[in-house]
Design a protein around this motif. Sequence first.
Motif, PDB file in Angstrom:
ATOM      1  N   THR A 147       1.012  -1.377  -0.027  1.00  0.00           N
ATOM      2  CA  THR A 147       0.467  -0.026  -0.158  1.00  0.00           C
ATOM      3  C   THR A 147       1.292   1.345   0.205  1.00  0.00           C
ATOM      4  OG1 THR A 147       0.040   0.084   2.011  1.00  0.00           O
ATOM      5  CG2 THR A 147      -1.696  -1.014   0.725  1.00  0.00           C
ATOM      6  N   ARG A 191       1.181  -9.318  -9.438  1.00  0.00           N
ATOM      7  CA  ARG A 191       2.104  -8.834  -9.317  1.00  0.00           C
ATOM      8  C   ARG A 191       3.184  -8.983  -8.283  1.00  0.00           C
ATOM      9  NH1 ARG A 191      -0.699  -2.412  -8.660  1.00  0.00           N
ATOM     10  NH2 ARG A 191      -1.845  -2.758 -10.936  1.00  0.00           N
ATOM     11  N   ALA A 238       1.589   5.359  -2.197  1.00  0.00           N
ATOM     12  CA  ALA A 238       1.984   4.626  -3.583  1.00  0.00           C
ATOM     13  C   ALA A 238       3.323   5.767  -3.243  1.00  0.00           C
ATOM     14  CB  ALA A 238       1.022   5.836  -4.593  1.00  0.00           C
ATOM     15  N   ALA A 242      -6.431   3.997  -6.838  1.00  0.00           N
ATOM     16  CA  ALA A 242      -6.280   2.802  -6.314  1.00  0.00           C
ATOM     17  C   ALA A 242      -7.554   2.450  -5.521  1.00  0.00           C
ATOM     18  CB  ALA A 242      -4.762   2.490  -5.959  1.00  0.00           C
ATOM     19  N   GLY A 290       1.424  -0.701  -4.924  1.00  0.00           N
ATOM     20  CA  GLY A 290       0.582   0.327  -5.176  1.00  0.00           C
ATOM     21  C   GLY A 290      -0.492   1.238  -4.967  1.00  0.00           C
ATOM     22  N   TYR A 291      -1.147   0.158  -3.717  1.00  0.00           N
ATOM     23  CA  TYR A 291      -2.560   0.008  -3.921  1.00  0.00           C
ATOM     24  C   TYR A 291      -2.916   1.125  -2.071  1.00  0.00           C
ATOM     25  CZ  TYR A 291      -3.258  -3.687  -6.798  1.00  0.00           C
ATOM     26  OH  TYR A 291      -3.182  -4.925  -7.888  1.00  0.00           O
ATOM     27  N   ALA A 292      -4.804   1.364  -1.454  1.00  0.00           N
ATOM     28  CA  ALA A 292      -4.324   2.470  -0.917  1.00  0.00           C
ATOM     29  C   ALA A 292      -4.587   1.356   0.217  1.00  0.00           C
ATOM     30  CB  ALA A 292      -6.408   3.104  -1.656  1.00  0.00           C
ATOM     31  N   ALA A 322      -8.749  -4.862  -3.616  1.00  0.00           N
ATOM     32  CA  ALA A 322      -8.102  -5.267  -5.117  1.00  0.00           C
ATOM     33  C   ALA A 322      -8.382  -6.663  -5.408  1.00  0.00           C
ATOM     34  CB  ALA A 322      -6.661  -5.075  -5.052  1.00  0.00           C
ATOM     35  N   ALA A 364      -3.368   6.048  -1.969  1.00  0.00           N
ATOM     36  CA  ALA A 364      -2.992   6.114  -3.055  1.00  0.00           C
ATOM     37  C   ALA A 364      -3.622   6.301  -3.631  1.00  0.00           C
ATOM     38  CB  ALA A 364      -2.963   4.726  -3.600  1.00  0.00           C
TER      39      ALA A 364
END
Length: 260
Positions: free
Chosen positions: A40, A94, A42, A80, A67-69, A86, A77
């Motif tokens: 998490t 990823r 960004a 995102a 890059g997730y929130a 997600a 982020a």
Amino acid sequence: MAEPGLLCVHAHPDDEALWTGGVLAKYAGAGARTGVVTCTWAEGTRRAGELERSLDILGAGAPRLLGYADSGVPDSAPGAPPFSEAPFDEVTERLVGQIRRFRPDVVITYDAYGGYGHPDHVRAHRATVAAVEAAGHDQLYPESGAPWQPRALYLVTVARSVVAEVWREAFGERAEDGGPLPGVPDERITTVVDVRPWADRKWAALHAHVSEVERGAAFTRLTSLPAPLRDRLLGTEWYLRRDLVPAAGPGRDLPGEGLL
């Protein structure tokens, strides 16, 4: 031949220091390649900058951000999805890419309860378990790089006896009076790592996360504990080992005591 490698997968900035800071510092100092994937926040955010400073202290290289929130913190982020929401296959892919690029001998993430039940930690555990298996199969995620099979997965946890002791000191109540307990019964622990020689570096890495220090939370509880108990928490890390290749198969111990 590249030096043996250890890759941690954590949910948030500061988890790398709190949960695995001692092992990261220990093995970086012994010459292993060490790295941290953080699921998490960004690039360009305050906490990403703090993560960079923490990793520098621990010798774990540059941040590797998915890059997730952070769940419940949309500004972590912008645009995102929350990490815990997600798409699972996307997250796994990823992580497979991160594993294949780094080529670690050992991967570390949380136990199945995510340490203390945080949904981002639980998601990190589940996706990492899937990714370490998938990374070795050439049929899966072929665009994420050449297959690579880590030889072992370690799940960071806490011995239940220590949880009970901390609970009394931090909250003034018995651990069993609350909800589900963190950690696992002591007899399930497979690996106990004495990281006392690296505790000061671990503490410094934690303090690199200035925004969390200012917010209080875990830091307030840690600093309020009696010094012997706090030192025990900072100076010991507990793990559950999961072998991913046969014990007699190819593989290398990390330098040092070979605990991982």
